[in-house]
Design an enzyme around this catalytic site. Structure first.
Site, short mmCIF file in Angstrom:
data_model
loop_
_atom_site.label_atom_id
_atom_site.label_comp_id
_atom_site.label_asym_id
_atom_site.label_seq_id
_atom_site.Cartn_x
_atom_site.Cartn_y
_atom_site.Cartn_z
NE ARG A 1 -3.32 -2.29 2.82
CZ ARG A 1 -3.20 -3.25 3.61
NH1 ARG A 1 -1.84 -3.42 4.13
NH2 ARG A 1 -3.91 -4.55 3.80
NE ARG B 1 -2.80 -3.79 -1.24
CZ ARG B 1 -2.42 -4.34 -0.35
NH1 ARG B 1 -0.81 -4.81 -0.35
NH2 ARG B 1 -2.98 -5.24 0.69
CE LYS C 1 -6.15 -1.02 4.97
NZ LYS C 1 -7.40 -1.32 4.62
CE1 TYR D 1 -6.34 -7.81 -6.28
CE2 TYR D 1 -6.22 -8.88 -4.31
CZ TYR D 1 -6.27 -7.72 -4.79
OH TYR D 1 -5.93 -6.41 -4.46
CG HIS E 1 -5.32 -9.15 1.81
ND1 HIS E 1 -5.79 -9.57 0.54
CD2 HIS E 1 -5.44 -7.79 1.79
CE1 HIS E 1 -5.85 -8.70 -0.21
NE2 HIS E 1 -5.68 -7.54 0.44
CG HIS F 1 -4.80 0.67 -3.25
ND1 HIS F 1 -4.27 0.40 -2.23
CD2 HIS F 1 -5.87 -0.47 -3.50
CE1 HIS F 1 -4.64 -0.56 -1.40
NE2 HIS F 1 -5.80 -1.11 -2.04
#
Length: 309
Positions: free
Chosen positions: A165, A258, A187, A290, A281, A255
């Site tokens: 990111r 990514r 995150k 995806y 993730h 983004h």
């Protein structure tokens, strides 16, 4: 809606502050999420205060009904708030009331009867391999200062070549760089190791060699022209320039690089769980989107190539 500064009494305000401290220190939510959650609950308190005719108290919460929450959500939707934002509002309210229950302050069933708004399914928009490469290589043609060009190329290379990111790329420090990998803080403060391919390593080394500023190993690596920490807005504006120069769609963003990283890995046989780890993730279901992107791209190629497509 009542001004949020006067929407609740001191006790409720103290609980709100304690909840926000817990989100920051225990759950380690990102600053933007903390701000949004706080704003969402403030707006709810303002709404309740307007209906109650005075500051929200613990008694107000004890009398809370599902209909009150539905009315608040309806008002927010009428203010053109989208489904994703409404889902975040509901998540913030549930988090706050769960905190009150854990602290023994209040047990309320009002939120349990509210369903999360249905979210529209939107697939990540990836660039083609050629578009992604051109986005990075063309950066140097739009910038006269060699070190700034090298900096922007290195940041975009991290987005496409390592799946970072933009915030993760700009937070990298010298001590996060290892011989063959990157130490990335994602995150929720989750740390992951991402392989550092030669092309990305070379772009970072070129930037470090040209950069007139030499931050300490513990400081962010990427710097602005005055030596401060690089703002993500500058990289976003650079990509806007690249979109114009290359004729790319508005969906071409940092983004999107990514997304392209994940999509291109998957299309070449990459393992879904490995891609999950690379992207950072928390859930495999997030990465599975995806697979739909790759299927869509295959179908589009089929339609264009097949005689009866």
């Amino acid at each position: 809606m009542v001004d949020s500064a006067f929407a609740a009494d001191d006790f409720i305000r103290a609980q709100l502050s304690a909840w926000q401290r817990e989100l920051a220190s225990v759950r380690r939510l990102a600053a933007n999420t903390l701000e949004a959650y706080g704003r969402d609950v403030d707006q709810f308190l303002g709404f309740l205060a307007g209906h109650a005719g005075g500051p929200v108290t613990l008694s107000t919460f004890k009398e809370l009904r599902g209909a009150d929450i539905r009315a608040f959500m309806a008002q927010r939707r009428n203010e053109s708030l989208g489904s994703r934002s409404l889902a975040r509002v509901l998540s913030a309210l549930k988090s706050f009331f769960r905190f009150l229950e854990r602290e023994g302050v209040l047990a309320s069933e009002a939120l349990n009867v509210i369903r999360t708004p249905k979210l529209p399914k939107s697939l990540p928009k990836a660039l083609t391999v050629t578009e992604a490469r051109d986005t990075i290589s063309t950066t140097g043609e739009l910038e006269e200062r060699p070190w700034v060009a090298a900096r922007d190329m290195a940041v975009l290379s991290l987005c496409y070549g390592a799946g970072l990111r933009i915030a993760e790329a700009l937070a990298l420090t010298g001590s996060d760089l290892e011989a063959q990998s990157l130490r990335v803080t994602g995150k929720g403060g989750r740390i992951r190791l991402v392989p550092l391919i030669d092309a990305v390593r070379k772009s970072i080394n070129l930037y470090i060699g040209l950069c007139p500023f030499k931050p300490y190993p513990s400081q962010p690596l990427f710097r602005g022209v005055r030596g401060g920490v690089l703002s993500p807005r500058l990289i976003q504006l650079r990509v806007v320039q690249l979109r114009s120069a290359l004729g790319l769609p508005p969906s071409a963003t940092p983004h999107a690089l990514r997304h392209s990283f994940a999509t291109h890995l998957l299309s070449r046989g990459g393992d879904l769980r490995a891609i999950q780890e690379l992207l950072g993730h928390a859930s495999l279901s997030t990465t599975q989107i995806y697979t739909a992107v790759d299927t869509d791209r295959l179908l589009e190629s089929y339609r264009k190539a097949h005689p009866r497509g």
